[in-house]
Design a protein around this motif. Structure first.
Motif, short mmCIF file in Angstrom:
data_model
loop_
_atom_site.label_atom_id
_atom_site.label_comp_id
_atom_site.label_asym_id
_atom_site.label_seq_id
_atom_site.Cartn_x
_atom_site.Cartn_y
_atom_site.Cartn_z
N PRO A 203 0.90 -1.19 -0.05
CA PRO A 203 -0.15 -0.10 -0.06
C PRO A 203 0.72 1.23 -0.13
O PRO A 203 1.90 1.23 0.50
CB PRO A 203 -1.03 -0.16 1.32
CG PRO A 203 -0.01 -1.08 2.10
CD PRO A 203 0.69 -2.13 1.19
N ARG B 183 2.16 4.77 0.99
CA ARG B 183 2.65 5.69 2.15
C ARG B 183 3.02 4.62 3.38
O ARG B 183 2.96 4.94 4.47
CB ARG B 183 1.42 6.29 2.75
CG ARG B 183 0.71 7.45 1.85
CD ARG B 183 1.82 8.47 1.40
NE ARG B 183 0.98 9.38 0.84
CZ ARG B 183 0.74 9.46 -0.63
NH1 ARG B 183 1.28 8.72 -1.17
NH2 ARG B 183 0.13 10.51 -1.17
N TYR C 243 -2.60 6.58 8.56
CA TYR C 243 -2.29 5.60 7.50
C TYR C 243 -3.43 4.92 7.21
O TYR C 243 -3.86 4.49 6.17
CB TYR C 243 -0.88 4.99 8.15
CG TYR C 243 -0.70 3.78 7.23
CD1 TYR C 243 -0.25 3.49 5.99
CD2 TYR C 243 -1.04 2.43 7.59
CE1 TYR C 243 0.13 2.63 5.20
CE2 TYR C 243 -0.78 1.32 7.10
CZ TYR C 243 -0.22 1.42 5.75
OH TYR C 243 0.08 0.27 4.91
N VAL D 118 -10.11 5.27 2.67
CA VAL D 118 -10.45 6.17 1.93
C VAL D 118 -9.99 5.73 0.21
O VAL D 118 -11.08 5.77 -0.58
CB VAL D 118 -9.94 7.46 2.16
CG1 VAL D 118 -10.44 8.53 1.03
CG2 VAL D 118 -10.68 8.05 3.53
N ARG D 119 -8.80 5.35 0.31
CA ARG D 119 -8.16 4.85 -0.94
C ARG D 119 -8.99 3.79 -1.46
O ARG D 119 -9.55 3.78 -2.68
CB ARG D 119 -6.77 4.73 -0.98
CG ARG D 119 -6.15 4.32 -2.26
CD ARG D 119 -4.72 4.03 -1.82
NE ARG D 119 -4.28 3.00 -1.22
CZ ARG D 119 -4.49 1.74 -1.63
NH1 ARG D 119 -4.51 1.28 -2.97
NH2 ARG D 119 -4.24 0.77 -0.63
N THR D 120 -9.26 2.62 -0.67
CA THR D 120 -9.84 1.49 -0.97
C THR D 120 -11.23 1.77 -1.29
O THR D 120 -11.64 1.37 -2.49
CB THR D 120 -9.80 0.36 0.06
OG1 THR D 120 -8.49 0.47 0.40
CG2 THR D 120 -10.33 -1.02 -0.55
N TYR E 158 -6.32 6.73 5.40
CA TYR E 158 -5.89 6.69 4.23
C TYR E 158 -6.11 5.69 3.50
O TYR E 158 -6.60 5.60 2.34
CB TYR E 158 -4.68 7.34 4.40
CG TYR E 158 -3.97 7.59 2.63
CD1 TYR E 158 -4.33 8.57 1.67
CD2 TYR E 158 -3.19 6.43 2.33
CE1 TYR E 158 -4.13 8.54 0.51
CE2 TYR E 158 -2.82 6.48 0.95
CZ TYR E 158 -2.86 7.62 0.08
OH TYR E 158 -2.60 7.44 -1.35
N GLN E 159 -5.84 4.59 3.97
CA GLN E 159 -5.92 3.09 3.10
C GLN E 159 -7.45 3.03 2.88
O GLN E 159 -7.79 2.67 1.73
CB GLN E 159 -5.38 1.94 4.02
CG GLN E 159 -3.78 2.21 4.28
CD GLN E 159 -3.01 2.25 2.82
OE1 GLN E 159 -3.28 1.93 1.78
NE2 GLN E 159 -2.01 3.35 2.64
N ARG F 120 -12.63 4.73 -2.51
CA ARG F 120 -12.46 5.54 -3.94
C ARG F 120 -12.50 4.38 -4.96
O ARG F 120 -13.16 4.48 -6.18
CB ARG F 120 -11.42 6.57 -3.81
CG ARG F 120 -11.49 7.36 -4.92
CD ARG F 120 -10.50 8.27 -4.85
NE ARG F 120 -10.44 9.34 -3.88
CZ ARG F 120 -9.52 9.24 -2.97
NH1 ARG F 120 -8.20 8.34 -3.15
NH2 ARG F 120 -9.62 10.04 -1.78
N GLU F 121 -11.26 3.65 -4.87
CA GLU F 121 -11.19 2.62 -5.96
C GLU F 121 -12.39 1.76 -6.21
O GLU F 121 -12.64 1.41 -7.28
CB GLU F 121 -10.09 1.86 -5.60
CG GLU F 121 -8.64 2.65 -5.65
CD GLU F 121 -7.30 1.79 -5.11
OE1 GLU F 121 -7.61 0.56 -5.01
OE2 GLU F 121 -6.30 2.32 -5.45
#
Length: 419
Positions: A185, A187, A363, A369-371, A366-367, A373-374
């Motif tokens: 992942p 960061r 951290y 939110v990123r997951t 963020y993971q 969004r994807e």
């Protein structure tokens, strides 16, 4: 005149199927639009119900944060301080009895009543050799994890032990990369560096003399031994979590729980007898408060927090649940102050704890939110592709209808001639 009327009516029906929104494909199109409008409503309804599960996720993580607090109390401040191995055997024995009486027996009775035995389901599975092999690996990891975790709580403050456990999410990502080839992942490296800096600040600040607290002084050997034990425990836990992901189709949750408790008893009880760490007089020397702490440790932390964590993961997923991993450090600090009367020594120690907690939480958020969004992007792309496919099907269908309609005049003269 009947045959031409039938052809005219067929022609009108085909034309209506193209143009009238209330009939033919138009009606189907209207139903599809209604279904698509209803989906977001259901999703919003589910999101509203996620709030209680998020609270339960925080409760589960904060419960596990108290693990080192109870373990340290029973080894350092009890009327008869227990050794690490004896503490683990006694706690897991209580857990095993509690699980059998309040979970296994009721579930077996209910399954027997429904004529659906869980025992038969488990033995009907294939690959029993692989299951036994994985259970043996789990047993070694659990014995190593439990013994080093309790030993670390004996040597260093409880929130120091939990501080080292904060490396677990990062180590799981790295082990998943090595074992399954999963992409690391983003960061990850800066998070590890910041967490390491915060940990050094905590240990250095906590080792300084302070007039604010009267915490027991810790020697350099104890610090090295405690941190090393906590690191080994964290690595064993990370390996365990990675293997759980790999074996989720082979092993049930009940098998994992029983394997946890039975492993500790079968492996560590004879080990404590051989090593001279078992004292039978502890059963008579422990005070009522100590017994209360032991049963609380076993039932609320071992069984309760573990079962609650599994329940939460089934409802909101592991990705969202792990976002609250940093709350374990908060409960460890608060629990150490209330139960053990061990507070933060210096401002440097407090700053290090805050740095670690904020870094790991940022951290993990963020993971998540990123997951999320994807996933939304992939769903949007999939919906768009489905709409394109539906449009292509409609165009093809409309073309076939226009061919049928245009071909009808050629049949009309023949129908008139037959008249």
């Amino acid at each position: 005149m009947k045959e031409p009327d039938g052809d005219d009516e067929e022609q009108r029906r085909l034309i209506d199927a193209e143009g009238n929104p209330g009939r033919g494909h138009g009606a189907k199109e209207e139903v599809e639009v209604e279904e698509e409008v209803a989906v977001p409503r259901d999703k919003n309804q589910e999101t509203k119900w996620d709030a209680p599960w998020l609270v339960l996720a925080v409760v589960a993580h904060m419960g596990w944060g108290l693990y080192a607090v109870f373990a340290r109390y029973l080894q350092k401040q009890a009327a008869f301080p227990l050794g690490p191995l004896q503490l683990l055997v006694m706690v897991n024995t209580v857990c095993l009895v509690f699980l059998i009486v309040f979970y296994t027996i009721p579930v077996r009775i209910w399954n027997w009543y429904r004529e659906c035995s869980m025992h038969q389901e488990l033995h009907e599975r294939e690959d029993w050799r692989a299951r036994v092999r994985y259970l043996l690996v789990f047993s070694m990891l659990l014995a190593l994890r439990a013994s080093t975790n309790v030993y670390a709580a004996r040597l260093i403050p409880a929130f120091w032990s939990q501080l080292v456990q904060m490396f677990t999410p990062m180590s799981v990502s790295f082990l998943s990369y090595l074992a399954f080839g999963k992409e690391l992942p983003p960061r990850l490296v800066p998070t590890v560096l910041m967490t390491f800096i915060g940990s050094v600040m905590t240990v250095v600040g906590g080792s300084m003399d302070s007039k604010v607290t009267e915490r027991e002084s810790i020697s350099g050997v104890q610090i090295i031994g405690g941190i090393t034990s906590a690191l080994v425990s964290t690595l064993a836990l990370s390996c365990y979590m990675v293997l759980v992901q790999k074996t989720k189709s082979l092993l049930s949750q009940e098998e994992l729980l029983f394997n946890t408790f039975i492993t500790i008893i079968v492996v560590l009880f004879p080990t404590s007898l051989i090593a001279g760490g078992w004292h039978w007089e502890a059963f008579t020397e422990l005070a009522p408060k100590d017994w209360a702490m032991l049963f609380t440790f076993a039932i609320l932390i071992y069984v309760g927090a573990n079962s609650l964590a599994q329940l939460v993961i089934r409802h909101i997923g592991a990705t969202l649940s792990v976002m609250f991993f940093g709350t374990r450090l908060i409960s460890a600090v608060v629990g150490s102050y209330i139960v053990l009367n061990e507070a933060i020594n210096t401002a440097l120690e407090g700053a290090g704890l805050i740095l670690v907690g904020v870094t790991v939480t940022t951290y993990l958020v963020y993971q998540v939110v990123r997951t999320t969004r994807e996933k939304k992007q992939s769903v949007a792309v999939e919906l768009q592709n489905n709409h394109c496919m539906k449009d292509e099907e409609r165009n093809c269908t409309d073309f076939s209808y226009s061919e049928q309609v245009s071909s009808q005049p050629f049949h009309l003269p023949r129908s008139t001639g037959s008249q």
